[in-house]
Each structure stands twice: as C-alpha cells, then as structure tokens.
Design an enzyme around this catalytic site. Sequence first.
Site, PDB file in Angstrom:
ATOM      1  CD  GLU A 363      -3.357  -0.931   1.637  1.00  0.00           C
ATOM      2  OE1 GLU A 363      -3.760   0.195   1.965  1.00  0.00           O
ATOM      3  OE2 GLU A 363      -3.961  -1.986   1.935  1.00  0.00           O
TER       4      GLU A 363
HETATM    5  N1  COS Z   1      -5.926  12.454  -3.262  1.00  0.00           N
HETATM    6  C1  COS Z   1      -6.448  13.016  -4.377  1.00  0.00           C
HETATM    7  N2  COS Z   1      -5.696  13.274  -5.470  1.00  0.00           N
HETATM    8  C2  COS Z   1      -4.392  12.972  -5.435  1.00  0.00           C
HETATM    9  C3  COS Z   1      -3.783  12.410  -4.308  1.00  0.00           C
HETATM   10  C4  COS Z   1      -4.608  12.163  -3.187  1.00  0.00           C
HETATM   11  N3  COS Z   1      -4.096  11.622  -2.075  1.00  0.00           N
HETATM   12  N4  COS Z   1      -2.477  12.233  -4.555  1.00  0.00           N
HETATM   13  C5  COS Z   1      -2.260  12.686  -5.806  1.00  0.00           C
HETATM   14  N5  COS Z   1      -3.425  13.116  -6.340  1.00  0.00           N
HETATM   15  C6  COS Z   1      -3.623  13.715  -7.662  1.00  0.00           C
HETATM   16  C7  COS Z   1      -2.696  14.898  -7.854  1.00  0.00           C
HETATM   17  O1  COS Z   1      -3.275  16.085  -7.364  1.00  0.00           O
HETATM   18  C8  COS Z   1      -2.543  14.926  -9.352  1.00  0.00           C
HETATM   19  O2  COS Z   1      -3.681  15.533  -9.927  1.00  0.00           O
HETATM   20  P1  COS Z   1      -3.563  16.488 -11.223  1.00  0.00           P
HETATM   21  O3  COS Z   1      -3.130  15.624 -12.341  1.00  0.00           O
HETATM   22  O4  COS Z   1      -4.942  17.010 -11.375  1.00  0.00           O
HETATM   23  O5  COS Z   1      -2.559  17.532 -10.863  1.00  0.00           O
HETATM   24  C9  COS Z   1      -2.559  13.463  -9.741  1.00  0.00           C
HETATM   25  O6  COS Z   1      -3.238  12.795  -8.663  1.00  0.00           O
HETATM   26  C10 COS Z   1      -1.182  12.892  -9.935  1.00  0.00           C
HETATM   27  O7  COS Z   1      -0.485  13.077  -8.702  1.00  0.00           O
HETATM   28  P2  COS Z   1       1.094  13.166  -8.632  1.00  0.00           P
HETATM   29  O8  COS Z   1       1.597  14.155  -9.647  1.00  0.00           O
HETATM   30  O9  COS Z   1       1.464  13.383  -7.213  1.00  0.00           O
HETATM   31  O10 COS Z   1       1.504  11.698  -9.139  1.00  0.00           O
HETATM   32  P3  COS Z   1       2.878  10.934  -9.126  1.00  0.00           P
HETATM   33  O11 COS Z   1       2.987  10.176 -10.379  1.00  0.00           O
HETATM   34  O12 COS Z   1       3.997  11.855  -8.751  1.00  0.00           O
HETATM   35  O13 COS Z   1       2.685   9.823  -7.976  1.00  0.00           O
HETATM   36  C11 COS Z   1       2.485   8.879  -5.791  1.00  0.00           C
HETATM   37  C12 COS Z   1       2.237  10.057  -6.733  1.00  0.00           C
HETATM   38  C13 COS Z   1       3.946   8.483  -5.742  1.00  0.00           C
HETATM   39  C14 COS Z   1       2.037   9.372  -4.434  1.00  0.00           C
HETATM   40  C15 COS Z   1       1.631   7.666  -6.234  1.00  0.00           C
HETATM   41  O14 COS Z   1       2.117   7.146  -7.457  1.00  0.00           O
HETATM   42  C16 COS Z   1       1.602   6.571  -5.198  1.00  0.00           C
HETATM   43  O15 COS Z   1       0.846   6.638  -4.228  1.00  0.00           O
HETATM   44  N6  COS Z   1       2.412   5.506  -5.367  1.00  0.00           N
HETATM   45  C17 COS Z   1       2.383   4.374  -4.508  1.00  0.00           C
HETATM   46  C18 COS Z   1       1.367   3.425  -5.026  1.00  0.00           C
HETATM   47  C19 COS Z   1       0.953   2.441  -3.994  1.00  0.00           C
HETATM   48  O16 COS Z   1       0.631   2.773  -2.869  1.00  0.00           O
HETATM   49  N7  COS Z   1       0.937   1.196  -4.404  1.00  0.00           N
HETATM   50  C20 COS Z   1       0.543   0.155  -3.537  1.00  0.00           C
HETATM   51  C21 COS Z   1      -0.282  -0.789  -4.279  1.00  0.00           C
HETATM   52  S1  COS Z   1      -1.936  -0.640  -4.013  1.00  0.00           S
HETATM   53  S2  COS Z   1      -2.195  -1.862  -2.533  1.00  0.00           S
END
Ligand code: COS
Length: 385
Positions: A363
């Site tokens: 996660e």
């Molecule tokens: N809630 C709502 N929107 C969100 C958000 C949140 N918590 N986090 C990011 N977003 C939105 C951003 O605002 C952005 O929107 P816009 O395109 O409108 O600007 C979009 O989502 C993309 O966000 P961001 O630019 O931060 O994306 P990244 O590619 O840099 O990735 C992370 C962000 C690293 C945080 C994400 O890829 C992540 O959570 N990775 C881990 C995945 C994970 O937990 N995997 C486990 C498997 S599932 S069990």
Amino acid sequence: MDYHLDDFQQELVAQANRIGREKIRPVAAELDISGEFPWDIVKIFADSGFYGLWVPEEYGGVSRGIMDLVLVTEELSKFCGGISLAVAASALGTFPIVISGNDAQKEKFLPMLAAGEGLAAFGLTEASAGSDAGSIQTRAEKKGDKYILNGSKVFITNGGVAKVYTVIASTDPEKGTRGASAFIVEDGTPGFTFGKKEDKMGIRASATMELVFDNCEIPAENLIGREGEGFMVAMKTLDRSRPGVAAQALGIAAGALDLSVQYASQREQFGQSIIRFQAIQTMLSDMATKVEAARAMLYATARMIDGGAKSYAKESAMCKVYASDVAMDVTTDAVQIFGGYGYMRDYPVEKMMRDAKITQIYEGTNQIQRMVIARNLIKEAQRAS
Ligand code: COS
C-alpha cells in the site's frame, strides 16, 4: 491508555479478541506453513458482521467510519497478520465503490460484500508499476457498451479468492495519471484469469495472486466515476486504507509485545526470570512506548477521517509509516528477547517478524509515504506563506 471507545467498539474488540483466541491462534502456525486461505475463519468474520463495517447502512452495512475497521484489524492482527488481511484487504477492494461508485454499482455490489458473501480485492500494482502507480500498462478500450481489458496486475491481496475486483487501467495512455480509469471486474468474467500464486516471506495465510486480463470484456456500466478519474480514485482509496495497514502493523507489534512480556516473566537465567534484568526491562519499555505512540497516532488519524476531514493523505501516510516501522522494530526485539527460541518456528515471534515486514512495503512503500508527507508539508508551507 484509555481511548474512550464507545460500547459498539468495545464489543467489536472483544468479539475480534474472542475469534483471535479461539479460532485464529490454534491454526496460525499451520496456515503459515501451508499458505492455505482460511475460508472457515472468513465465514466467522462474515457472521460477525465485520464486512459491513465500511459499507453504508443503506447498502446493508453498519459503517460509522474507519475507526471500527482499524480496531478489528488491530485485534485480529495480534493473533495473525495474514488472516486479518481477509478483512482489511476486502475493505481496500470495496473502498473505490464506496467512495466513487454510482448508486447502481453500490446497489449491485455492496450488499453482497457487506454480508461477506464475497470478498473484494484492489488491483493497481503491475510488474513494472509499483511505486510509480501512474505508469500502469493495463489497457481498457471502449467498444460500444463494453470495455476490453488487456494486461496484468501483480501481488494482489485476496487475488483468486475475491468475487469483486476494483481494477485501475489506462483508457488513455498518453495522459499518464489523468488517463487512468477505475473498473469493477467480477470473478468469472471471460478473459479474466489468475496467474502466479505468490510464495511469500510472511502473511502466508493471505492469498496473493496475479490477475490476468486477456481481451476481458466488462460492461461499460462497471466504470467507476468517469474516464480519467482512476488515479484519483486509487489515491483516495489508499488515503482511506493506509490506516488499515497501520492497524495491521500495530496489532502485530502489540501481539509480539504481549508475548515478550509473558516469555520474559517465565524464562529463567542466572537464577531469576529475565524480566528482572534491566537490559530486558529497557527493551520492553521501549517496545511498549512505541506501540502506544503508534496506536495514539492511528486512532487520532482514524477519528480525523471519520470526523469529516477533507484531506488526510499526510496523516494516513504518517500513521502507516510509523506503525509499520514500529512493527519491524518491536518484532525484531521480541525475537531477541526470546533468544535462540525466538529464532525457531516452534515459537510464534519469528512469524510476527516476517509478517511485519510487508507493512513497510505494501500500500505504498515507506519511502513513498515519506514522499507523500513531504509533498504535503511543502504544500502547507506554500499555503501559509
Ligand atoms: N488524493 C487526491 N488526489 C491525489 C492524491 C490524493 N491523495 N495524490 C495525488 N493526487 C492527484 C494529484 O493532485 C494529481 O492531480 P492532477 O493531475 O490534477 O494535478 C494526480 O493525482 C497525480 O499526482 P502526482 O503528480 O502526485 O503523481 P505521481 O505520479 O507523482 O505519484 C504517488 C504520486 C507516488 C504518491 C503515487 O504514485 C503513489 O501513491 N504511489 C504508490 C502506489 C501504492 O501505494 N501502491 C501500492 C499498491 S496498491 S495496494
């Protein structure tokens, strides 16, 4: 510490504790070896109403927020961090429908999931898209009133045992995170099969499988939200589910602490029980302090979410990072206190150490959580200036 749980919550914890003592503890070591999925215990979870804890009342649940889910997950995880996942991972798989599903989707899927007649699973991760969730390759192409899915998802908890899968696929690869969409895929849909069953270090009683989509046709009405909203659905889901991982980690740590106190009280060396030695007392005190700090932050986060906070990505990440790091530290120290016996499979603490490790990884790795926390700190600072 007294967290002033209400009557419902106290009963829930007592019920989870009873199931843990009577049903989980006797089979935890055996299932850790066999890797068998605990269907009979899942039935008990269902009969106890656990699967309704995150489903709104109008769809057959009793949802009052995520604090109840956190409490049950913590308590069950004291006995087995793998078996408790049959509850927590179903919550993860159901959240996209609860958060972003339409009425028809909620009516169709939630009552069955709330009753525990079927489990749910969440499909985001791919072989080449782990931390970088925006780089998923699984495609969903619209053809008439259907979407055709092609690709695969790996490391899916409840894979192969769930009836309902919420899957993130790309409807427009050129748009990256804004081209992802969320779908509901039912078990048995033609073109949807299972690949590798993972042979894991820990949480071995939990099913982890690859999902394979080969021209898998799903009805267009199974799109959750709108096209392009899938990444947002995934992020909002993870913001809600990460406290569940923190609860699992906390439960494993608290279980290891309890066993360590018991063992240190009984084990005699140099003519007295080892708990009399200051070296052991210091370890136990630090373990207990970390466990309580993790619990306090987790409960505060859960109550913040349930209180209607608009944004809680930072707090969710914080409690997941902290509790999982505590779980790793505390279970490692538990093995140390048990000494040579702790290293042996005859005693339960080495399993706890293996089970704890995943909570720092899935996660969202703890490195990604720290990135989420830092990004939020930067945003807050910008807003304040
Ligand atoms: N809630 C709502 N929107 C969100 C958000 C949140 N918590 N986090 C990011 N977003 C939105 C951003 O605002 C952005 O929107 P816009 O395109 O409108 O600007 C979009 O989502 C993309 O966000 P961001 O630019 O931060 O994306 P990244 O590619 O840099 O990735 C992370 C962000 C690293 C945080 C994400 O890829 C992540 O959570 N990775 C881990 C995945 C994970 O937990 N995997 C486990 C498997 S599932 S069990």
